[in-house]
Design a protein around this motif. Structure first.
Motif, PDB file in Angstrom:
ATOM      1  N   PRO A  17      -6.764   1.989   3.416  1.00 56.60           N
ATOM      2  CA  PRO A  17      -8.173   1.868   3.024  1.00 56.60           C
ATOM      3  C   PRO A  17      -8.923   0.978   4.014  1.00 56.60           C
ATOM      4  O   PRO A  17      -8.327   0.110   4.655  1.00 56.60           O
ATOM      5  CB  PRO A  17      -8.113   1.230   1.630  1.00 56.60           C
ATOM      6  N   LYS A  18     -10.225   1.203   4.134  1.00 53.97           N
ATOM      7  CA  LYS A  18     -11.036   0.437   5.093  1.00 53.97           C
ATOM      8  C   LYS A  18     -11.009  -1.070   4.792  1.00 53.97           C
ATOM      9  O   LYS A  18     -11.088  -1.900   5.695  1.00 53.97           O
ATOM     10  CB  LYS A  18     -12.481   0.951   5.091  1.00 53.97           C
ATOM     11  N   ASP A  19     -10.913  -1.406   3.508  1.00 57.15           N
ATOM     12  CA  ASP A  19     -10.890  -2.827   3.141  1.00 57.15           C
ATOM     13  C   ASP A  19      -9.460  -3.320   2.917  1.00 57.15           C
ATOM     14  O   ASP A  19      -9.202  -4.172   2.056  1.00 57.15           O
ATOM     15  CB  ASP A  19     -11.749  -3.075   1.900  1.00 57.15           C
ATOM     16  N   ARG A  20      -8.537  -2.771   3.694  1.00 50.54           N
ATOM     17  CA  ARG A  20      -7.111  -3.098   3.556  1.00 50.54           C
ATOM     18  C   ARG A  20      -6.836  -4.595   3.459  1.00 50.54           C
ATOM     19  O   ARG A  20      -6.159  -5.056   2.536  1.00 50.54           O
ATOM     20  CB  ARG A  20      -6.338  -2.514   4.751  1.00 50.54           C
ATOM     21  N   TRP A  21      -7.372  -5.372   4.401  1.00 46.95           N
ATOM     22  CA  TRP A  21      -7.005  -6.790   4.458  1.00 46.95           C
ATOM     23  C   TRP A  21      -7.718  -7.606   3.392  1.00 46.95           C
ATOM     24  O   TRP A  21      -7.218  -8.654   2.964  1.00 46.95           O
ATOM     25  CB  TRP A  21      -7.232  -7.342   5.865  1.00 46.95           C
ATOM     26  N   GLN A  22      -8.868  -7.123   2.938  1.00 42.67           N
ATOM     27  CA  GLN A  22      -9.547  -7.790   1.824  1.00 42.67           C
ATOM     28  C   GLN A  22      -8.738  -7.626   0.538  1.00 42.67           C
ATOM     29  O   GLN A  22      -8.556  -8.576  -0.230  1.00 42.67           O
ATOM     30  CB  GLN A  22     -10.963  -7.215   1.642  1.00 42.67           C
ATOM     31  N   ILE A  23      -8.228  -6.406   0.328  1.00 40.54           N
ATOM     32  CA  ILE A  23      -7.392  -6.141  -0.852  1.00 40.54           C
ATOM     33  C   ILE A  23      -6.128  -6.997  -0.788  1.00 40.54           C
ATOM     34  O   ILE A  23      -5.746  -7.637  -1.764  1.00 40.54           O
ATOM     35  CB  ILE A  23      -7.016  -4.644  -0.946  1.00 40.54           C
ATOM     36  N   PHE A  24      -5.496  -7.007   0.386  1.00 40.87           N
ATOM     37  CA  PHE A  24      -4.271  -7.811   0.526  1.00 40.87           C
ATOM     38  C   PHE A  24      -4.567  -9.283   0.286  1.00 40.87           C
ATOM     39  O   PHE A  24      -3.779  -9.995  -0.353  1.00 40.87           O
ATOM     40  CB  PHE A  24      -3.646  -7.622   1.909  1.00 40.87           C
ATOM     41  N   SER A  25      -5.700  -9.757   0.787  1.00 39.98           N
ATOM     42  CA  SER A  25      -6.087 -11.164   0.630  1.00 39.98           C
ATOM     43  C   SER A  25      -6.217 -11.530  -0.852  1.00 39.98           C
ATOM     44  O   SER A  25      -5.724 -12.574  -1.296  1.00 39.98           O
ATOM     45  CB  SER A  25      -7.403 -11.414   1.362  1.00 39.98           C
ATOM     46  N   GLU A  26      -6.867 -10.660  -1.626  1.00 40.52           N
ATOM     47  CA  GLU A  26      -7.042 -10.917  -3.060  1.00 40.52           C
ATOM     48  C   GLU A  26      -5.695 -10.891  -3.792  1.00 40.52           C
ATOM     49  O   GLU A  26      -5.439 -11.705  -4.685  1.00 40.52           O
ATOM     50  CB  GLU A  26      -8.011  -9.895  -3.655  1.00 40.52           C
ATOM     51  N   PHE A  27      -4.855  -9.948  -3.413  1.00 40.42           N
ATOM     52  CA  PHE A  27      -3.506  -9.856  -3.987  1.00 40.42           C
ATOM     53  C   PHE A  27      -2.721 -11.126  -3.681  1.00 40.42           C
ATOM     54  O   PHE A  27      -2.110 -11.735  -4.568  1.00 40.42           O
ATOM     55  CB  PHE A  27      -2.808  -8.622  -3.402  1.00 40.42           C
ATOM     56  N   HIS A  28      -2.747 -11.529  -2.414  1.00 41.92           N
ATOM     57  CA  HIS A  28      -2.024 -12.734  -1.993  1.00 41.92           C
ATOM     58  C   HIS A  28      -2.501 -13.953  -2.775  1.00 41.92           C
ATOM     59  O   HIS A  28      -1.696 -14.740  -3.281  1.00 41.92           O
ATOM     60  CB  HIS A  28      -2.210 -12.981  -0.490  1.00 41.92           C
ATOM     61  N   PHE A  32       0.823  -1.218   0.000  1.00 46.21           N
ATOM     62  CA  PHE A  32       0.000   0.000   0.000  1.00 46.21           C
ATOM     63  C   PHE A  32       0.859   1.270   0.000  1.00 46.21           C
ATOM     64  O   PHE A  32       0.364   2.361  -0.271  1.00 46.21           O
ATOM     65  CB  PHE A  32      -0.912   0.041   1.237  1.00 46.21           C
ATOM     66  N   LEU A  33       2.133   1.130   0.324  1.00 46.80           N
ATOM     67  CA  LEU A  33       2.998   2.294   0.549  1.00 46.80           C
ATOM     68  C   LEU A  33       3.041   3.281  -0.618  1.00 46.80           C
ATOM     69  O   LEU A  33       2.878   4.485  -0.394  1.00 46.80           O
ATOM     70  CB  LEU A  33       4.407   1.813   0.925  1.00 46.80           C
ATOM     71  N   PRO A  34       3.254   2.845  -1.875  1.00 55.09           N
ATOM     72  CA  PRO A  34       3.333   3.832  -2.964  1.00 55.09           C
ATOM     73  C   PRO A  34       2.077   4.689  -3.117  1.00 55.09           C
ATOM     74  O   PRO A  34       2.169   5.910  -3.260  1.00 55.09           O
ATOM     75  CB  PRO A  34       3.568   2.969  -4.206  1.00 55.09           C
ATOM     76  N   SER A  35       0.900   4.061  -3.071  1.00 47.43           N
ATOM     77  CA  SER A  35      -0.334   4.839  -3.246  1.00 47.43           C
ATOM     78  C   SER A  35      -0.560   5.771  -2.055  1.00 47.43           C
ATOM     79  O   SER A  35      -1.087   6.878  -2.205  1.00 47.43           O
ATOM     80  CB  SER A  35      -1.545   3.924  -3.449  1.00 47.43           C
TER      81      SER A  35
END
Length: 315
Positions: free
Chosen positions: A241-252, A228-231
């Motif tokens: 973002p509020k859905d931080r871990w959902q985004i990370f989960s999809e990325f992972h 998330f650091l660059p953005s």
């Protein structure tokens, strides 16, 4: 002033699968650098390098190939190869700090040889029309080594010099040497990019304040640890973002599935993801416990369960 952010290449991590997933789910990086091509005396481009640079594998982002060599013929061979693919720029790695590289007079181990650097750059500029950029440390033994190279570099129309503000023998230990980087800014006509220890928005702001004339910043390990650091830097915020871990989960899940399909068997995918979690875990509330849980997962099913448990706890 909105900075230009660049992804510093990390061998074994930032290949096209990782880059594409990072670009899709997080954004914020303007230009990506491919991990270096290394020939080791044979004028053959390995299949893994070919796959990584194929345009169809990099069609959503800007990518610059990189070479690591101390031989002019190798350099020119790679120039021809990347130009045939359609790339116009080649980045030359004089930054790698690892002994297996530096002992052979490559990476940061080449910085103390200005004559050899001059010879390679002279041939590259007289025999090709490639745009050359540099990725360097400030030296291998001491940070003054780069000052002896600048008069050579200033002879050529380099696009830029990205400098990691450490010396090679430090590896990634100890702090960055900002005084030595400041001397670099005062001793070359070339445009410099800053690289080294940008691991948070606060760290980026500190570097921006320290070097107000630098507007290109390269992020390496910090990018893998916190995608998330660059953005966040671009948006000038420390709020996730509020859905931080959902985004990370999809990325992972995306990179896991891609590497699982590309690698053969459970051990290679386990080792690949363990390498990533060595960085990912630093952004979790309990890094040690998080990494330990991943390390203990010996089978694909145990690994998936461990990831699910870790993310559930963070959510």
């Amino acid at each position: 002033m909105t900075p230009t952010l660049l992804s510093s290449p990390l061998q074994g991590f930032t290949d096209f699968r990782f880059r594409n997933a990072l670009h899709k789910y997080f954004g914020g990086i303007d230009t990506y650098y491919a991990p270096y091509i290394r020939l080791d005396g044979k004028l053959i481009i390995k299949n893994s390098y070919q796959l990584d640079l194929q345009l169809e594998n990099n069609n959503t982002l800007e990518l610059i190939p990189q070479v690591m060599t101390n031989d002019a013929d190798e350099f020119l061979f790679v120039v021809k190869y990347i130009q045939e693919l359609g790339y116009k720029e080649l980045n030359w790695n004089l930054g790698c700090p690892y002994p297996m590289v530096t002992k052979r007079g490559m990476g940061s181990g080449l910085i103390c040889q200005p004559t050899k650097i001059d010879h390679i750059l002279e041939r590259a500029h007289s025999e090709t029309n490639v745009v050359v950029s540099m990725k360097m440390r400030m030296g291998y033994e001491n940070p003054e080594e780069i000052l002896d190279v600048f008069p050579i570099l200033d002879k050529y129309p380099l696009k830029n010099i990205a400098i990691h503000a450490r010396i090679g023998k430090q590896l990634y230990n100890g702090g960055v040497n900002l005084e030595a980087f400041q001397r670099c800014t005062e001793n070359t006509k070339h445009k410099l990019y800053y690289n080294g220890d940008i691991t948070s928005v606060a760290k980026y702001r500190e570097m921006q304040e320290r070097f107000p004339n630098i507007d290109h910043f390269m992020i390496g390990r910090g990018l893998i640890a916190d995608p998330f650091l660059p953005s966040m830097i671009k948006n000038n915020t420390i709020e996730y973002p509020k859905d931080r871990w959902q985004i990370f989960s999809e990325f992972h899940d995306t990179i896991y599935q891609e590497y699982d399909a590309a690698l053969s068997g459970p051990t290679p995918i386990r080792m690949k993801m363990l390498g990533f979690w060595g960085y990912f875990s630093n952004s979790f509330s309990d890094p040690q416990k998080t990494f330990k849980k991943i390390k203990k997962a010996q089978s694909p099913r145990a690994y998936q369960e461990a990831v699910k448990e870790i993310l559930k706890k963070e959510k």
